[in-house]
Design a protein around this motif. Structure first.
Motif, PDB file in Angstrom:
ATOM      1  N   ILE A 113      29.824  23.060  67.035  1.00 10.18           N
ATOM      2  CA  ILE A 113      29.116  24.321  67.270  1.00 10.18           C
ATOM      3  C   ILE A 113      28.262  24.691  66.062  1.00 10.18           C
ATOM      4  O   ILE A 113      27.128  25.167  66.187  1.00 10.18           O
ATOM      5  N   SER A 114      28.803  24.450  64.867  1.00  5.01           N
ATOM      6  CA  SER A 114      28.062  24.794  63.642  1.00  5.01           C
ATOM      7  C   SER A 114      26.814  23.943  63.458  1.00  5.01           C
ATOM      8  O   SER A 114      25.941  24.283  62.671  1.00  5.01           O
ATOM      9  N   SER A 115      26.714  22.831  64.189  1.00  3.14           N
ATOM     10  CA  SER A 115      25.520  21.986  64.073  1.00  3.14           C
ATOM     11  C   SER A 115      24.297  22.628  64.720  1.00  3.14           C
ATOM     12  O   SER A 115      23.162  22.262  64.414  1.00  3.14           O
ATOM     13  N   GLY A 116      24.526  23.556  65.640  1.00  4.73           N
ATOM     14  CA  GLY A 116      23.420  24.211  66.312  1.00  4.73           C
ATOM     15  C   GLY A 116      22.851  23.442  67.481  1.00  4.73           C
ATOM     16  O   GLY A 116      21.895  23.895  68.122  1.00  4.73           O
ATOM     17  N   LEU A 117      23.421  22.273  67.790  1.00  4.14           N
ATOM     18  CA  LEU A 117      22.920  21.474  68.917  1.00  4.14           C
ATOM     19  C   LEU A 117      23.346  22.102  70.245  1.00  4.14           C
ATOM     20  O   LEU A 117      24.455  22.639  70.354  1.00  4.14           O
ATOM     21  N   PRO A 118      22.486  22.044  71.267  1.00  6.91           N
ATOM     22  CA  PRO A 118      22.801  22.714  72.534  1.00  6.91           C
ATOM     23  C   PRO A 118      23.799  21.966  73.410  1.00  6.91           C
ATOM     24  O   PRO A 118      24.522  22.577  74.192  1.00  6.91           O
ATOM     25  N   GLN A 119      23.843  20.621  73.310  1.00  5.36           N
ATOM     26  CA  GLN A 119      24.722  19.805  74.149  1.00  5.36           C
ATOM     27  C   GLN A 119      25.147  18.568  73.380  1.00  5.36           C
ATOM     28  O   GLN A 119      24.465  18.133  72.442  1.00  5.36           O
ATOM     29  N   VAL A 120      26.279  17.997  73.770  1.00  6.83           N
ATOM     30  CA  VAL A 120      26.718  16.748  73.142  1.00  6.83           C
ATOM     31  C   VAL A 120      25.781  15.615  73.557  1.00  6.83           C
ATOM     32  O   VAL A 120      25.220  15.627  74.656  1.00  6.83           O
ATOM     33  N   ALA A 121      25.622  14.641  72.661  1.00  6.77           N
ATOM     34  CA  ALA A 121      24.682  13.545  72.899  1.00  6.77           C
ATOM     35  C   ALA A 121      25.278  12.422  73.733  1.00  6.77           C
ATOM     36  O   ALA A 121      24.540  11.608  74.299  1.00  6.77           O
ATOM     37  N   VAL A 122      26.604  12.328  73.786  1.00  5.48           N
ATOM     38  CA  VAL A 122      27.271  11.293  74.584  1.00  5.48           C
ATOM     39  C   VAL A 122      28.330  11.952  75.452  1.00  5.48           C
ATOM     40  O   VAL A 122      28.805  13.059  75.135  1.00  5.48           O
ATOM     41  N   SER A 158      35.924  27.114  77.303  1.00  3.87           N
ATOM     42  CA  SER A 158      34.601  27.743  77.255  1.00  3.87           C
ATOM     43  C   SER A 158      33.646  26.957  76.365  1.00  3.87           C
ATOM     44  O   SER A 158      32.462  26.830  76.685  1.00  3.87           O
ATOM     45  N   ALA A 159      34.148  26.387  75.266  1.00  3.58           N
ATOM     46  CA  ALA A 159      33.298  25.557  74.410  1.00  3.58           C
ATOM     47  C   ALA A 159      32.864  24.301  75.142  1.00  3.58           C
ATOM     48  O   ALA A 159      31.711  23.859  75.040  1.00  3.58           O
ATOM     49  N   GLY A 160      33.796  23.708  75.911  1.00  9.81           N
ATOM     50  CA  GLY A 160      33.443  22.535  76.692  1.00  9.81           C
ATOM     51  C   GLY A 160      32.362  22.846  77.709  1.00  9.81           C
ATOM     52  O   GLY A 160      31.400  22.086  77.879  1.00  9.81           O
ATOM     53  N   TYR A 163      28.895  23.372  75.923  1.00 12.65           N
ATOM     54  CA  TYR A 163      28.264  22.242  75.237  1.00 12.65           C
ATOM     55  C   TYR A 163      28.344  20.924  75.999  1.00 12.65           C
ATOM     56  O   TYR A 163      28.073  19.863  75.448  1.00 12.65           O
ATOM     57  N   GLY A 164      28.732  20.988  77.271  1.00 18.05           N
ATOM     58  CA  GLY A 164      28.668  19.801  78.107  1.00 18.05           C
ATOM     59  C   GLY A 164      29.832  18.849  77.963  1.00 18.05           C
ATOM     60  O   GLY A 164      29.683  17.645  78.197  1.00 18.05           O
ATOM     61  N   VAL A 165      31.004  19.372  77.604  1.00 19.16           N
ATOM     62  CA  VAL A 165      32.193  18.544  77.401  1.00 19.16           C
ATOM     63  C   VAL A 165      33.165  18.755  78.560  1.00 19.16           C
ATOM     64  O   VAL A 165      33.525  19.890  78.885  1.00 19.16           O
ATOM     65  N   GLY A 166      33.607  17.676  79.188  1.00 22.51           N
ATOM     66  CA  GLY A 166      34.591  17.778  80.262  1.00 22.51           C
ATOM     67  C   GLY A 166      35.916  18.284  79.730  1.00 22.51           C
ATOM     68  O   GLY A 166      36.332  17.913  78.628  1.00 22.51           O
ATOM     69  N   PHE A 167      36.596  19.115  80.502  1.00 22.64           N
ATOM     70  CA  PHE A 167      37.828  19.753  80.041  1.00 22.64           C
ATOM     71  C   PHE A 167      38.976  19.447  80.999  1.00 22.64           C
ATOM     72  O   PHE A 167      38.943  19.823  82.170  1.00 22.64           O
ATOM     73  N   PRO A 551      29.071  22.901  83.614  1.00 15.82           N
ATOM     74  CA  PRO A 551      28.134  23.344  84.644  1.00 15.82           C
ATOM     75  C   PRO A 551      26.914  22.430  84.716  1.00 15.82           C
ATOM     76  O   PRO A 551      26.372  22.009  83.693  1.00 15.82           O
ATOM     77  N   ALA A 552      26.492  22.113  85.947  1.00 15.30           N
ATOM     78  CA  ALA A 552      25.374  21.195  86.147  1.00 15.30           C
ATOM     79  C   ALA A 552      24.086  21.731  85.542  1.00 15.30           C
ATOM     80  O   ALA A 552      23.229  20.966  85.081  1.00 15.30           O
ATOM     81  N   GLU A 553      23.937  23.046  85.520  1.00 14.67           N
ATOM     82  CA  GLU A 553      22.699  23.635  85.008  1.00 14.67           C
ATOM     83  C   GLU A 553      22.704  23.800  83.490  1.00 14.67           C
ATOM     84  O   GLU A 553      21.746  24.303  82.905  1.00 14.67           O
ATOM     85  N   GLY A 554      23.787  23.348  82.836  1.00 12.48           N
ATOM     86  CA  GLY A 554      23.866  23.490  81.386  1.00 12.48           C
ATOM     87  C   GLY A 554      24.546  24.784  80.991  1.00 12.48           C
ATOM     88  O   GLY A 554      24.712  25.701  81.803  1.00 12.48           O
ATOM     89  N   GLY A 555      24.939  24.879  79.734  1.00 10.71           N
ATOM     90  CA  GLY A 555      25.710  26.044  79.297  1.00 10.71           C
ATOM     91  C   GLY A 555      24.986  26.968  78.356  1.00 10.71           C
ATOM     92  O   GLY A 555      25.624  27.724  77.616  1.00 10.71           O
TER      93      GLY A 555
END
Length: 581
Positions: A113-122, A158-160, A163-167, A551-555
């Motif tokens: 989260i501190s990286s500021g990236l909107p979604q995980v890359a993998v 909620s973090a998952g 940021y696009g992480v399966g939970f 979520p398919a539409e992004g978080g």
């Protein structure tokens, strides 16, 4: 699909019958995309890229490659320019996916989260398996854990989502079993924030346990560094049979290599004996490679893996792996840094410990050895199941012996717990009657979680600080050291499989034999080896749906949250700040 098959047939006819299937498949792979997982339909298996990189490296090194080299070097950031020297240089790699258990995922997600990236890359997943304390039974223990850990679970869920992480929710199962059932496949490079991530090697994967910071690098799309591993070959000949199980392979290897023998190396199993071991059996062997210090362990792709993929709903991956089979086995003539050879025809049931997982004993010798060394002889608890061996096959073997005990009028005289590896396994063994058999003999089924295996256990049969601690717990795990148990000074015998009371000399295999009131005069000839059933006769039962899709539409519009006024954690202040992002 029919059109595709017809086109392939026409191409084969035009090019001649001698054209290899691999080349035909590669020509049409762009049209026949296969998803890495049913949970991630837009992320695809990319054997073409793996094959391309392997060919570059093989030509550069001018030598045959081991299987582990193919998978590792096939994921190089720069296969053309990377300096490659086993045991010396550092490789820059791009793993395919990340998996995190809930205890380590908290800090990893905060760092991401501190990286500021909107979604995980993998593709990445979080698995809630470490925070569920074993106490009185599966359902009640799970409910208590959800209450106590509500803040942590809410943060991770909620973090998952954001940021696009399966939970995988609490109760889903143990991270390594979930990975084997859903995410591991031949040739994948996966890193996980748990030491027993190598479990996935049973499905031809290179799965490596790392710290949270390494996981964050990969999730952020930064090349991950790994010291170029040496490769230890373990050649298996003969065939497993009778009371001997896959667990005996790693117990034997641990005795040979010791707890440091695999350091800085990948252990690569090969040889004709491999085909006699089930996929989940191979996973058990790879899982426990962590206890000899190995970077990871791996088996070559074979029909056992194909069957497992098909039975777990991934037949399309199996078909694609068949097309690239040469890529998923070692090259003929490849060389290993060292070699161990084990004849499975001669391998006997083993028990390892106490205190250290490399103290290997043949079952025929353990009784006399225990008496000679003055080790405690009374068994207080038997544990079946862990990330190491909680598959349908392991549960079935135990139930097979339990049924024989019941038929002889025997019941447990000591505590006995069962831990299914996943919700799918729990539901299936309940459907097939294994849970009832194990319960009837005196066992208690715990939640689908790590539990006693990692010391997450409210053990109530002993009092702290009393001599009563000096008893043995016989587990179906090799790796549980004394430091991992909640009661200090509890000397463990940590075998992957359990055996008979120590003073006896018969090679009995199950914890049930050990903790029932079996007369010392009972001979092992009156017992039959457990039934070897890798899968039920019909499909696995999925059980409850415990997976949360991002979520398919992004978080981007979601907030990372916590539940105020409920079990505040040390990181509560940080979580509040995260919630305002």
């Amino acid at each position: 699909m029919a059109t595709y098959c017809l086109t392939v047939a026409r191409l084969q006819l035009a090019l001649g019958q001698g054209v290899r299937r691999l080349h035909v498949s590669a020509a049409f792979n762009a049209k026949a995309k296969v998803s890495m997982s049913r949970f991630e339909p837009s992320n695809y298996v990319n054997y073409e890229k793996l094959n391309e990189n392997v060919n570059i490296v093989r030509k550069r090194l001018n030598r045959p490659l081991t299987l582990s080299e193919k998978i590792v070097y096939g994921h190089l950031d720069d296969p053309v320019g990377q300096d490659i020297a086993r045991g010396r240089t550092y490789l820059r790699l791009h793993p395919d996916r990340v998996a995190m258990q809930d205890a380590t995922a908290q800090m990893a997600m905060l760092q991401f989260i501190s990286s500021g990236l909107p979604q995980v890359a993998v593709p990445s997943t979080i698995h809630c398996d470490h925070l569920i304390e074993a106490q009185i039974g599966g359902a009640k223990d799970l409910a208590r854990a959800k209450d106590i850990n509500a803040e942590v679970y809410n943060f991770l869920a909620s973090a998952g989502a954001k940021y696009g992480v399966g939970f995988w929710k609490p109760g889903s199962g143990i991270i390594h079993q979930i990975i084997l059932e859903n995410y591991a496949y031949p040739g994948v490079l996966l890193i996980g924030t748990d030491s027993h991530t190598p479990n996935g090697g049973g499905l031809g994967s290179i799965c490596i346990g790392v710290g949270g910071a390494d996981a964050v690098d990969v999730m952020a799309g930064i090349p991950w560094e790994l010291k170029c591993p040496k490769v230890i070959g373990v050649k298996l000949t003969g065939k497993l049979s009778g009371w001997t199980s896959p667990k005996d392979v790693i117990l034997k290897v641990a005795g040979i290599l010791t707890v440091k023998g695999g350091t800085g190396a990948i252990v690569e199993y090969h040889g004709p004996g491999v085909d006699s071991i089930s996929c989940t059996g191979m996973a058990t062997i790879c899982n426990m490679g962590a206890e000899i210090g190995a970077t990871t362990s791996v088996f070559p792709y074979n029909h056992r893996m194909k069957t497992y993929l098909e039975k777990t709903g991934r037949g399309d991956i199996a078909a694609l792996a068949d097309d690239y089979a040469d890529l998923l086995v070692p090259d003929t003539g490849c060389e290993y840094d060292s070699m161990v050879e084990i004849n499975l025809d001669e391998l006997k049931p083993h028990i390892n410990g106490p205190f250290t997982p490399d103290l290997a004993h043949s079952m025929a010798d353990i009784g006399a050895t225990a008496v000679k060394n003055g080790w405690p002889l009374e068994v207080k608890v038997g544990l079946i199941g862990s990330c190491t061996n909680s598959s349908y096959e392991d549960m079935g073997r135990s139930a097979s012996v339990a049924k024989q005990a019941l038929d002889k009028g025997l019941k447990c005289k000591a505590a006995f717990t069962i831990t299914p590896g996943s919700e799918q396994i729990r539901a299936t063994i309940e459907r097939d009657g294994y849970s009832k058999i194990l319960g009837d003999v005196g066992g208690m089924v715990l939640a689908n979680a790590c539990g006693p295996c990692i010391g997450q256990w409210d053990r109530r049969d002993v009092k702290k600080g009393r001599e009563e601690h000096h008893r043995h717990i016989l587990q179906q795990e090799l790796h549980r050291q004394e430091r991992r148990q909640p009661q200090p000074h509890t000397p463990l015998s940590p075998p992957l499989r359990s055996s008979q009371p120590w003073p006896l000399q018969e090679p009995w295999i199950s914890t049930l034999r050990l903790i029932t009131s079996l007369p010392p005069t009972e001979r092992s000839s009156s017992w039959s080896p457990p039934v070897q059933t890798s899968f039920p006769s019909w499909i696995l039962t999925p059980g409850q749906d415990t997976y949360q899709h991002p979520p398919a539409e992004g978080g981007s519009k979601l907030r990372v949250g916590r539940q105020p006024h409920q079990h505040p954690a040390a990181a509560a202040g940080a979580l509040r700040q995260v919630g305002r992002r």
